[in-house]
Design a protein around this motif. Structure first.
Motif, short mmCIF file in Angstrom:
data_model
loop_
_atom_site.label_atom_id
_atom_site.label_comp_id
_atom_site.label_asym_id
_atom_site.label_seq_id
_atom_site.Cartn_x
_atom_site.Cartn_y
_atom_site.Cartn_z
N ASN A 163 0.84 -1.20 0.00
CA ASN A 163 0.00 0.00 0.00
C ASN A 163 0.88 1.25 0.00
OD1 ASN A 163 -2.00 -1.91 0.22
ND2 ASN A 163 -2.48 -1.47 2.34
N CYS A 164 1.68 1.36 -1.06
CA CYS A 164 2.64 2.45 -1.15
C CYS A 164 2.46 3.22 -2.47
CB CYS A 164 4.07 1.92 -1.06
SG CYS A 164 4.50 0.70 -2.33
N VAL A 165 3.04 4.41 -2.50
CA VAL A 165 3.03 5.24 -3.70
C VAL A 165 4.48 5.56 -4.05
CG1 VAL A 165 2.33 7.45 -4.72
CG2 VAL A 165 0.78 6.24 -3.15
N PHE A 166 4.84 5.39 -5.32
CA PHE A 166 6.17 5.76 -5.82
C PHE A 166 6.08 7.05 -6.62
CE2 PHE A 166 7.61 1.57 -4.71
CZ PHE A 166 9.00 1.66 -4.64
N ILE A 167 6.99 7.96 -6.35
CA ILE A 167 7.15 9.15 -7.17
C ILE A 167 8.61 9.21 -7.61
CG2 ILE A 167 5.31 10.43 -6.04
CD1 ILE A 167 7.40 11.96 -4.46
N GLY A 168 8.88 9.91 -8.70
CA GLY A 168 10.26 9.99 -9.15
C GLY A 168 10.43 10.94 -10.32
N ASN A 169 11.67 11.21 -10.65
CA ASN A 169 11.97 12.01 -11.85
C ASN A 169 11.85 11.13 -13.09
OD1 ASN A 169 14.31 10.68 -10.70
ND2 ASN A 169 15.57 11.72 -12.21
N HIS A 170 11.46 11.75 -14.19
CA HIS A 170 11.13 11.01 -15.42
C HIS A 170 12.14 11.37 -16.51
CE1 HIS A 170 8.81 8.51 -17.90
NE2 HIS A 170 7.77 9.26 -18.15
N GLN A 171 12.99 10.40 -16.91
CA GLN A 171 14.05 10.69 -17.87
C GLN A 171 13.85 10.00 -19.22
OE1 GLN A 171 18.14 11.48 -16.52
NE2 GLN A 171 17.65 10.14 -14.81
#
Length: 400
Positions: free
Chosen positions: A104-112
């Motif tokens: 039950n997690c959310v991943f966020i990140g930079n998009h390359q």
């Protein structure tokens, strides 16, 4: 010169063969979905398990193809001060990544690059969350075969029109959240709790000269300096996502990504395009991640008693300030990565932190751990080929 041309031709032939292999595997996966969705009752546990199984098969198929065309190492450095103590990342004796993430997690990140999501999905697969993975992405539902499969995966497709996106996200997030709490549509037969991992790229697109200029212009309008290595994130989509999952989500993981072979002035998609990765074998040879985490309760998300999509502008501004700080920290992390070729906290003394970084860093092969997941993608097609062959043999024998 002739030798090089022959080598390039062989790589291209190899790429075409693997693309055909991938396409047939995708047809097999969506065939399994189509038959299962016809036969299994809506909202049943069996139906949900079928979709989860096909998710696992798809990421395994993608990993298998990419690992053969563009072999890659994946390096993960995690921040022990923020990542939950129950989480870990290690490598087994065969070089496979093994991890434990909080469900039950959310991943966020930079998009390359356009295959960024595959590496995040791979990390989740190593933690047994690959079958419960959801992506918020631009609308790809019209792509033949793949679009049908991704719709069945319950991926959330954005139209870039906020009012329609808000309604769509609110509905699908509510289903994911309620299923995780045991009270959703997939819990009619029992009290099963369905875990999830949701990936969203707040930047909305990959880094390019054009998007960097737009980001800098937007930041200048806010009186902020430009970001050098990442794009300023869009706020509303992530804000809605976290509010929609706040009853069940436990952790938000921030995965900062850097690719070996890229220089600070490079745009990743120019070097590692889909054509280069799948047809020419010119994908990244090293994928690096710096992972830190926040408890959802520590992120400013406004009044818990208001509707998910009921945005108070003051609360949204507080969230935007938090996210802006996260992205400027990410920009520093990327600058440190380009300087050192690895992720090291830019705010600490490098010489004193190398041992600490080494203790919290693992490097694994980007490869399939269970070949059975790849074989399973072709199971339905194989069954029908065998069935048709048996029928043909029987009819031929009868008519002989």
């Amino acid at each position: 010169m002739v030798y090089q041309e022959v080598q390039r031709a062989l790589v291209t032939v190899k790429g075409v063969l693997f693309l055909v292999f991938f396409a047939v595997g995708c047809v097999g996966i969506v065939s399994t979905q189509a038959i299962g969705l016809k036969l299994l009752k809506a909202g049943s546990e069996s139906r949900q398990k079928l979709i989860d199984l096909t998710r696992t098969q798809f990421v395994a198929l993608m990993t298998f193809v990419v690992s053969f065309m563009s072999p890659c190492k994946i390096t993960i450095t995690h921040d022990p001060n923020s990542v939950p103590e129950s989480n870990y990342f290690r490598v087994d004796y065969k070089g496979n990544l093994v991890s434990s993430l909080s469900p039950n997690c959310v991943f966020i990140g930079n998009h390359q690059i356009y295959t960024d999501w595959l590496f995040i999905w791979f990390i989740n697969q190593s933690s047994r969350l690959g079958g419960h993975f959801h992506i918020i992405m631009k609308n790809l539902s019209e792509i033949p075969v793949l679009g049908y499969g991704m719709k069945n995966f319950n991926f959330m497709f954005l139209s870039r029109r906020w009012e329609s996106d808000k309604a769509m996200l609110s509905g699908q997030l509510a289903t994911i959240d309620s299923n995780a709490r045991g009270v959703g549509p997939s819990n009619k037969d029992n009290k099963e709790h369905w875990p999830y991992s949701v990936l969203i790229y707040p930047e909305g697109t990959v880094v390019s000269e054009n998007t960097k200029q737009r980001s800098a212009k937007f930041l200048a309008g806010k009186g902020l300096p430009p970001l050098k290595h990442v794009l300023f994130p869009r706020v509303r989509g992530l804000y809605l996502t976290l509010r929609g999952l706040r009853k069940s989500a436990t952790v938000v993981y921030d995965a900062t990504c850097g690719y070996g072979g890229l220089k600070p002035e490079d745009c990743g998609e120019d070097l590692f395009s889909l054509k280069n990765v799948f047809l020419r074998g010119n994908g990244p040879r090293a994928s690096h991640y710096y992972i830190r985490a926040w408890k959802l309760s520590d992120i400013p998300l406004g009044d818990e008693n208001t509707a998910t999509d009921d945005f108070d502008e003051e609360h949204l501004a507080v969230f935007e300030k938090w996210l802006t700080q996260v992205w400027f920290e990410k920009d520093k992390l990327m600058a440190s990565f380009y300087q050192h070729g690895r992720f090291i906290d830019p705010n600490s003394n490098t010489s004193n932190t190398l041992n600490k970084v080494n203790r919290n860093t693992v490097t694994a092969d980007f490869k399939v751990r269970q070949i059975s997941d790849v074989v399973g993608a072709f199971g339905t097609l194989a069954f029908f080929v065998i069935l048709i062959n048996l029928i043909w043999v029987s009819v031929s024998s009868f008519l002989a």
